[in-house]
Design an enzyme around this catalytic site. Sequence first.
Site, PDB file in Angstrom:
ATOM      1  N   GLU A 199       0.839  -1.172   0.271  1.00 37.90           N
ATOM      2  CA  GLU A 199       0.169  -0.088   0.048  1.00 37.90           C
ATOM      3  C   GLU A 199       0.538   1.264  -0.202  1.00 37.90           C
ATOM      4  O   GLU A 199       0.729   2.010   1.035  1.00 37.90           O
ATOM      5  CB  GLU A 199      -1.028  -0.569   0.838  1.00 37.90           C
ATOM      6  CG  GLU A 199      -2.238  -1.062   0.983  1.00 37.90           C
ATOM      7  CD  GLU A 199      -3.231  -1.134   2.106  1.00 37.90           C
ATOM      8  OE1 GLU A 199      -4.250  -1.297   1.713  1.00 37.90           O
ATOM      9  OE2 GLU A 199      -2.334  -0.625   3.029  1.00 37.90           O
ATOM     10  N   GLU A 275      -6.147  -7.532  -1.076  1.00 39.76           N
ATOM     11  CA  GLU A 275      -7.206  -7.353   0.255  1.00 39.76           C
ATOM     12  C   GLU A 275      -8.625  -7.515  -0.469  1.00 39.76           C
ATOM     13  O   GLU A 275      -8.999  -6.269  -0.774  1.00 39.76           O
ATOM     14  CB  GLU A 275      -6.369  -7.066   1.028  1.00 39.76           C
ATOM     15  CG  GLU A 275      -5.264  -6.910   1.123  1.00 39.76           C
ATOM     16  CD  GLU A 275      -4.599  -5.784   2.591  1.00 39.76           C
ATOM     17  OE1 GLU A 275      -4.527  -5.145   3.145  1.00 39.76           O
ATOM     18  OE2 GLU A 275      -3.039  -5.893   2.948  1.00 39.76           O
TER      19      GLU A 275
END
Length: 656
Positions: A199, A275
């Site tokens: 991320e 995710e």
Amino acid sequence: MLRATIILSALSLSFAVNSDLPTNYEYFTSDGIISGLSADQPYFLLNGKNMTIYSGAIHYFRIPRAYWRDRLRKLRAAGFNTVETYIAWNLHEYQSGVFDFGGGGSEMEDFLYLEEFLKTAQEEDLFAIVRSGPFICAEFEFGGFPSFILRDGDSLVVRKSNELYMNYVSRWFNVLMPVLAKHQFTKGGPIIMFQVENEYALTGYADHAYLSSLRQLMLDNGIVELLVTSDNPWKGVIGTDKDYFFMTGNFDSDPQKNLDDLNALQPGRPVMVMEYWSGLFDYWSKDHQTKSVQTFQSVYESILAYPASVNMYMFIGGTSFGFLNGAENFAFDGWNTDFLPMTNSYDYGAPLAENGDYTDKYWATRKLLAKYNPIKTKLPDPPALANRSLYEFVKMEKQISYGVLLAEASSYRTHNPVSMEKMDINGGSGQSYGYVVYRKRGLNLAKNSYLEIDGRISDTVMVLINGKRVSPILESKADLDGFGTWRTLNSYLLLNSDEDLLNVELDLIVENWGRVNVGDSRQYKGIWQGDIKINNQVVTDWIMYALEFKKSWTNSLKYWEDIPAAKNNSSPILYKGTLNIKGTPGDTYVYTEEWTKGIVMVNGFVLGRYAKMGPQQTLYLPGTLLKEGANDIMLFEQFTAADGVKFVVEPVYNNH
């Protein structure tokens, strides 16, 4: 051509159905291994065959080693073809330049047999996605970074092309990557994909030179499989480099838009969710978080039907044992301004509960994967569940006083207070976890003297004068708004209101509640943001003590005493009782709601934190940490103790 040389003995399971089907590996490798995972067309190809990735996250370092096979088999039985895991740098390099990949002497040594985990995944007919960092987030302590890198001070900046930081990363990757390289798919192993960083768009750095350096370190160490990044789709491409990495996305809502956005960002390539969040995690002092099976199932089915590959985060959350829970600082300023620590339980509301039990989400997932996976392969039956044990009440029988504990702790002298990481202990790596004590001797306190601590505490402090606590008890979530917590900028405390005190000893006991898992480089713990003053006069020349509660230290403690009938709770105390077990130990939960604030240790191993404020009121205790016969159950209670501990067979969540 490399022939698949896979140990299939562990796959000799009792298949109730589909026994005539190939295994996962037989389907993809029966004619030998020619090529790895390709994302150069609108769908994945593995070894030249069309593949949709159905993956679930299992963190080996959050699951007892003895349970890895059970959890992996449950993953495969649900219909998944891949397991995903992070790599916890802070566990494997637990001191600067000292590494542990299982049995290497660290507190978590039995959780760190990484190669065994990967081999077990392969034996259970699963491919693997490895998210090797160096940053992982994972709601884990410091996002997986080792705390010793903080000793370089503000000159070190994490997650950028910073020379100090990259020196540490290079050393780590040069050790880690050769270990992983042996287990790549094209080398006969299970790993089909590596994630670089995590991320990264959230940082806003857009330092593509940094990402390129990580990639080169991996290539130089023999990594040949597909390299990917993962970000929220709405962040665009600032966290990746499309020339080098395949992009995946993270989200748990609005699947159509997010998947369309991913598709638009890299047209002509597969769409994958790295995710999909199956549930939520908990924070100390906040309500227990849940996500309904209906909400979970609706979004998951939309992803499968798109169609997209997807990794479920988490399939089983497990436990952040010891002091390894992460935290958040929503101010993102590095000064502990809006700090919020997470609980040790990482149950996550996942398809498998923290203890490995099936939940409604498991059966919903199994049904959906059977519906949408076009490739039918042999699946094991879901393994039977292990019974949990309801042990008898353990009465605390012995104690060690705070003063005796401190006499056995590592110490460090300093003119001005410094953070625990700056202490010159542990082979120059500083203190990572536990409590740090700042002691000043020989103080004269006039009546109505005030203590002032500049800045914010990282994270809470107890104040003792001559061994007796003069600061408030931290019992309810409302108490976090009082003296001595991260919520207060410049803490003030009246030390004595009745009389002058001469030649006293002042102790400031600071607890590290967990470093922020997404934030900047200033994740220091202790008192480090300014001076300590009494009556506006700076106090210098401190002795610092590290209460780390390492297993070897705890188990070597002597001078245990009987607990007096009238317990003295004027200072922290370490208590001990004995749990006697006949036969093979089973899993259980330690119930702590009758205690106030502290940590639980089992046979010297720090199981985790407890806090009456909640929401977590039980600590999962795997039977693997127990033994037949006598087991030491210890609690380091900071405030008010109960007579002993109860055991229960289900988790309890309450707030106070």
